[in-house]
Design a protein around this motif. Structure first.
Motif, PDB file in Angstrom:
ATOM      1  N   ILE A  24       0.876  -1.170   0.000  1.00 24.62           N
ATOM      2  CA  ILE A  24       0.000   0.000   0.000  1.00 24.62           C
ATOM      3  C   ILE A  24       0.909   1.214   0.000  1.00 24.62           C
ATOM      4  O   ILE A  24       1.713   1.400   0.914  1.00 24.62           O
ATOM      5  CB  ILE A  24      -0.940   0.022   1.214  1.00 24.62           C
ATOM      6  N   ILE A  25       0.780   2.015  -1.055  1.00 24.94           N
ATOM      7  CA  ILE A  25       1.590   3.222  -1.203  1.00 24.94           C
ATOM      8  C   ILE A  25       0.655   4.405  -1.008  1.00 24.94           C
ATOM      9  O   ILE A  25      -0.374   4.511  -1.677  1.00 24.94           O
ATOM     10  CB  ILE A  25       2.264   3.262  -2.590  1.00 24.94           C
ATOM     11  N   HIS A  26       1.018   5.300  -0.096  1.00 24.10           N
ATOM     12  CA  HIS A  26       0.118   6.359   0.343  1.00 24.10           C
ATOM     13  C   HIS A  26       0.848   7.697   0.358  1.00 24.10           C
ATOM     14  O   HIS A  26       1.972   7.783   0.862  1.00 24.10           O
ATOM     15  CB  HIS A  26      -0.368   6.011   1.747  1.00 24.10           C
ATOM     16  N   GLY A  27       0.239   8.708  -0.200  1.00 23.04           N
ATOM     17  CA  GLY A  27       0.828  10.043  -0.162  1.00 23.04           C
ATOM     18  C   GLY A  27       0.673  10.669   1.212  1.00 23.04           C
ATOM     19  O   GLY A  27      -0.393  10.571   1.834  1.00 23.04           O
ATOM     20  N   ALA A  28       1.715  11.302   1.709  1.00 21.01           N
ATOM     21  CA  ALA A  28       1.671  11.939   3.025  1.00 21.01           C
ATOM     22  C   ALA A  28       0.601  13.033   3.085  1.00 21.01           C
ATOM     23  O   ALA A  28       0.090  13.342   4.157  1.00 21.01           O
ATOM     24  CB  ALA A  28       3.041  12.527   3.376  1.00 21.01           C
ATOM     25  N   GLU A  29       0.264  13.597   1.946  1.00 16.80           N
ATOM     26  CA  GLU A  29      -0.750  14.654   1.893  1.00 16.80           C
ATOM     27  C   GLU A  29      -2.047  14.158   1.262  1.00 16.80           C
ATOM     28  O   GLU A  29      -2.808  14.939   0.684  1.00 16.80           O
ATOM     29  CB  GLU A  29      -0.188  15.848   1.123  1.00 16.80           C
ATOM     30  N   GLU A  30      -2.313  12.870   1.373  1.00 21.84           N
ATOM     31  CA  GLU A  30      -3.517  12.240   0.827  1.00 21.84           C
ATOM     32  C   GLU A  30      -4.762  12.992   1.277  1.00 21.84           C
ATOM     33  O   GLU A  30      -4.925  13.284   2.462  1.00 21.84           O
ATOM     34  CB  GLU A  30      -3.582  10.786   1.288  1.00 21.84           C
ATOM     35  N   GLN A  31      -5.653  13.289   0.335  1.00 17.33           N
ATOM     36  CA  GLN A  31      -6.839  14.073   0.631  1.00 17.33           C
ATOM     37  C   GLN A  31      -8.094  13.230   0.866  1.00 17.33           C
ATOM     38  O   GLN A  31      -9.063  13.714   1.426  1.00 17.33           O
ATOM     39  CB  GLN A  31      -7.161  15.036  -0.538  1.00 17.33           C
ATOM     40  N   GLY A  87      -0.004  13.545  -2.681  1.00 19.03           N
ATOM     41  CA  GLY A  87      -1.360  13.373  -2.175  1.00 19.03           C
ATOM     42  C   GLY A  87      -1.943  12.074  -2.704  1.00 19.03           C
ATOM     43  O   GLY A  87      -1.310  11.021  -2.634  1.00 19.03           O
ATOM     44  N   HIS A  88      -3.131  12.152  -3.290  1.00 20.63           N
ATOM     45  CA  HIS A  88      -3.858  10.976  -3.736  1.00 20.63           C
ATOM     46  C   HIS A  88      -3.224  10.308  -4.959  1.00 20.63           C
ATOM     47  O   HIS A  88      -3.321   9.100  -5.115  1.00 20.63           O
ATOM     48  CB  HIS A  88      -5.312  11.359  -4.039  1.00 20.63           C
TER      49      HIS A  88
END
Length: 114
Positions: A54-61, A88-89
């Protein structure tokens, strides 16, 4: 509505961010849920034995990382969600070099283990 750039995506959140997605994608997702073609992804990942990154952006909206971390995922690669800073996303679009590096490491680990 016109597609947002990576920089614009990082500044928008929630409903506004969803409105910037391709309308065809929203329509297909809504239709699949309405037709009960939607699968319980939480149940799937709890029971899978295939490695999962699972790869997730630190600024995911849209998706809360703490929610992802709270899930029971026995096959989660490296035992944690992979976080990409300054994204983000759309991590693959916003930080393609870092995204590709993580994906390459994941593939190499899966090949070694299999």
């Amino acid at each position: 509505m016109r597609a947002a750039s990576p920089e614009q995506l990082r500044r928008i959140h929630g409903r506004e961010a969803m409105l910037h997605t391709d309308g065809r994608a929203r329509a297909l997702f809504g239709a699949s849920v309405g037709e009960t073609r939607y699968k319980d992804e939480v149940q799937i990942v709890q029971n899978m034995d295939t490695p999962l990154a699972i790869i997730h952006g630190a600024e995911e909206q849209l998706v809360n990382v703490e929610y992802l971390r709270s899930l029971t995922i026995p096959s989660l690669w490296r035992g944690e969600v992979q976080i990409i800073e300054d994204a983000g996303h759309a991590t693959h679009w916003e930080q393609p070099d870092r995204f590709n590096a993580i994906l390459t490491e994941f593939a190499a680990d899966v090949i070694k283990g299999g």
